[in-house]
Design a protein around this motif. Structure first.
Motif, PDB file in Angstrom:
ATOM      1  N   PRO A 128      -6.587  -2.164  -1.544  1.00  0.00           N
ATOM      2  CA  PRO A 128      -6.605  -3.528  -0.755  1.00  0.00           C
ATOM      3  C   PRO A 128      -5.087  -3.860  -0.388  1.00  0.00           C
ATOM      4  N   VAL A 129      -4.062  -3.387  -1.171  1.00  0.00           N
ATOM      5  CA  VAL A 129      -2.795  -3.944  -0.835  1.00  0.00           C
ATOM      6  C   VAL A 129      -2.389  -3.077   0.852  1.00  0.00           C
ATOM      7  N   LEU A 130      -2.773  -1.964   0.960  1.00  0.00           N
ATOM      8  CA  LEU A 130      -2.572  -1.314   2.078  1.00  0.00           C
ATOM      9  C   LEU A 130      -3.429  -1.685   3.094  1.00  0.00           C
ATOM     10  N   ALA A 131      -4.588  -2.180   2.991  1.00  0.00           N
ATOM     11  CA  ALA A 131      -5.559  -2.639   3.763  1.00  0.00           C
ATOM     12  C   ALA A 131      -5.059  -3.851   4.554  1.00  0.00           C
ATOM     13  N   MET A 133      -1.784  -4.383   5.584  1.00  0.00           N
ATOM     14  CA  MET A 133      -0.701  -4.115   6.213  1.00  0.00           C
ATOM     15  C   MET A 133      -1.044  -4.028   7.727  1.00  0.00           C
ATOM     16  N   ASP A 134      -0.019  -4.423   8.507  1.00  0.00           N
ATOM     17  CA  ASP A 134      -0.342  -4.224  10.036  1.00  0.00           C
ATOM     18  C   ASP A 134       0.216  -2.811  10.218  1.00  0.00           C
ATOM     19  N   GLU A 135      -0.384  -2.249  11.228  1.00  0.00           N
ATOM     20  CA  GLU A 135      -0.025  -0.837  11.676  1.00  0.00           C
ATOM     21  C   GLU A 135      -0.228   0.091  10.589  1.00  0.00           C
ATOM     22  N   VAL A 136      -0.806   0.002   9.496  1.00  0.00           N
ATOM     23  CA  VAL A 136      -1.141   0.858   8.512  1.00  0.00           C
ATOM     24  C   VAL A 136      -2.797   1.381   8.575  1.00  0.00           C
ATOM     25  N   ARG A 137      -2.692   2.565   8.809  1.00  0.00           N
ATOM     26  CA  ARG A 137      -4.186   2.977   8.974  1.00  0.00           C
ATOM     27  C   ARG A 137      -4.701   3.512   7.513  1.00  0.00           C
ATOM     28  N   LEU A 138      -5.523   2.946   6.760  1.00  0.00           N
ATOM     29  CA  LEU A 138      -5.928   3.455   5.445  1.00  0.00           C
ATOM     30  C   LEU A 138      -7.068   4.317   5.220  1.00  0.00           C
ATOM     31  N   ILE A 139      -6.806   5.403   4.717  1.00  0.00           N
ATOM     32  CA  ILE A 139      -7.793   6.204   4.313  1.00  0.00           C
ATOM     33  C   ILE A 139      -8.050   6.286   2.681  1.00  0.00           C
ATOM     34  N   ALA A 140      -9.464   5.720   2.247  1.00  0.00           N
ATOM     35  CA  ALA A 140      -9.611   5.837   0.873  1.00  0.00           C
ATOM     36  C   ALA A 140     -10.406   7.197   0.422  1.00  0.00           C
ATOM     37  N   LEU A 141      -9.935   7.896  -0.469  1.00  0.00           N
ATOM     38  CA  LEU A 141     -10.403   9.023  -0.937  1.00  0.00           C
ATOM     39  C   LEU A 141     -11.576   8.614  -1.956  1.00  0.00           C
ATOM     40  N   GLY A 142     -12.485   9.039  -1.797  1.00  0.00           N
ATOM     41  CA  GLY A 142     -13.858   8.800  -2.652  1.00  0.00           C
ATOM     42  C   GLY A 142     -13.781   9.672  -3.929  1.00  0.00           C
TER      43      GLY A 142
END
Length: 255
Positions: A128-131, A133-142
């Motif tokens: 949620p912190v990374l989500a 942020m501007d210009e940060v593409r987040l990929i969450a590992l399941g």
């Protein structure tokens, strides 16, 4: 409350007090003596607690440091100093893997300065912190969620990591013994090894209190890391030995 969550709370309760009678745990957690004994047996099997006659105590080792709640409050000044220095590793345009460690969590404040970035993580706390942020593409590992680490681990997470390649992986370890980085939990070990295998550059962040400690599983030899960031708490003889062995050690001052 799940069994994992209750075990974490029992471990934290005992760690804060050093030694606790079983009867006190029964009263504190409002469950049967048999339930407390089951939890204590499992925590003793994991090496987190030690069983005594009618009581339990915290193990005098780095094992308890696996618990997310403890890690959040441990060596915070050192972690902040390490994160400030390690932020130089983040470069615009990179694809970066971040593990679930609280040392890496401290690095998150520096991520926007290096944007645009693609960041992959298995941490439920980081996401949620990374989500936001501007210009940060987040990929969450399941994977399977584990409350001890507040992160996703297990086969699904390892399989996802095997399918990607990234510029940089930044992780931490439970302990450093000799020239080896160690982790207590085998599933966590496998996930972090998969992160390192996916990365062109491998960076370890570890505060000086973890040197000379022991955990059960080998994560990697220190020589496998392109850089190891730690603080000035590291004894001079240990630092010299690591430098002599060719370890790429970066020591930072804690203010």
């Amino acid at each position: 409350m799940t069994a994992d969550a209750r075990r974490d709370q029992i471990a934290a309760y005992v760690a804060q007090r050093g030694e606790v009678r079983v009867d006190e745990l029964v009263t504190a957690f409002g469950v049967s003596r048999m339930t407390i004994h089951r939890h204590v047996e499992e925590l003793a099997r994991q090496g987190v607690l030690r069983k005594l006659h009618g009581a339990v105590s915290a193990q005098p080792s780095g094992v308890y440091e696996s618990l997310f709640g403890f890690r959040q409050t441990h060596a915070t000044a050192a972690k902040q100093a390490i994160a400030r220095a390690a932020a130089a590793e983040l470069l615009p345009g990179q694809i970066v893997l971040l593990d679930d460690s609280t040392t890496v969590a401290t690095l998150l404040a520096h991520v926007p300065k290096a944007a645009p970035l693609t960041v992959m993580t298995n941490s439920l706390a980081h996401a949620p912190v990374l989500a936001g942020m501007d210009e940060v593409r987040l990929i969450a590992l399941g994977g399977e969620y584990h409350p001890t680490y507040n992160a996703f681990i297990g086969h699904l997470c390892e399989t996802a990591l095997a399918q990607v390649r990234v510029n940089l992986a930044i992780c931490s370890a439970s302990a450093i013994a000799g020239n080896a980085a160690l982790i207590q939990d085998p599933q966590v070990t496998r996930v972090k090894q998969a992160m390192l295998a996916a990365a062109a550059r491998k960076v370890l962040l570890v505060d000086g209190t973890k040197f000379g400690k022991v955990a059960l599983h080998l994560l990697a030899d220190l020589a496998q890391f392109d850089a190891i960031y730690t603080d000035g708490a590291l004894p001079d003889d240990v630092a010299q030995r690591l430098h002599d062995a060719g370890t790429k050690l970066v020591q930072v001052s804690v203010k």
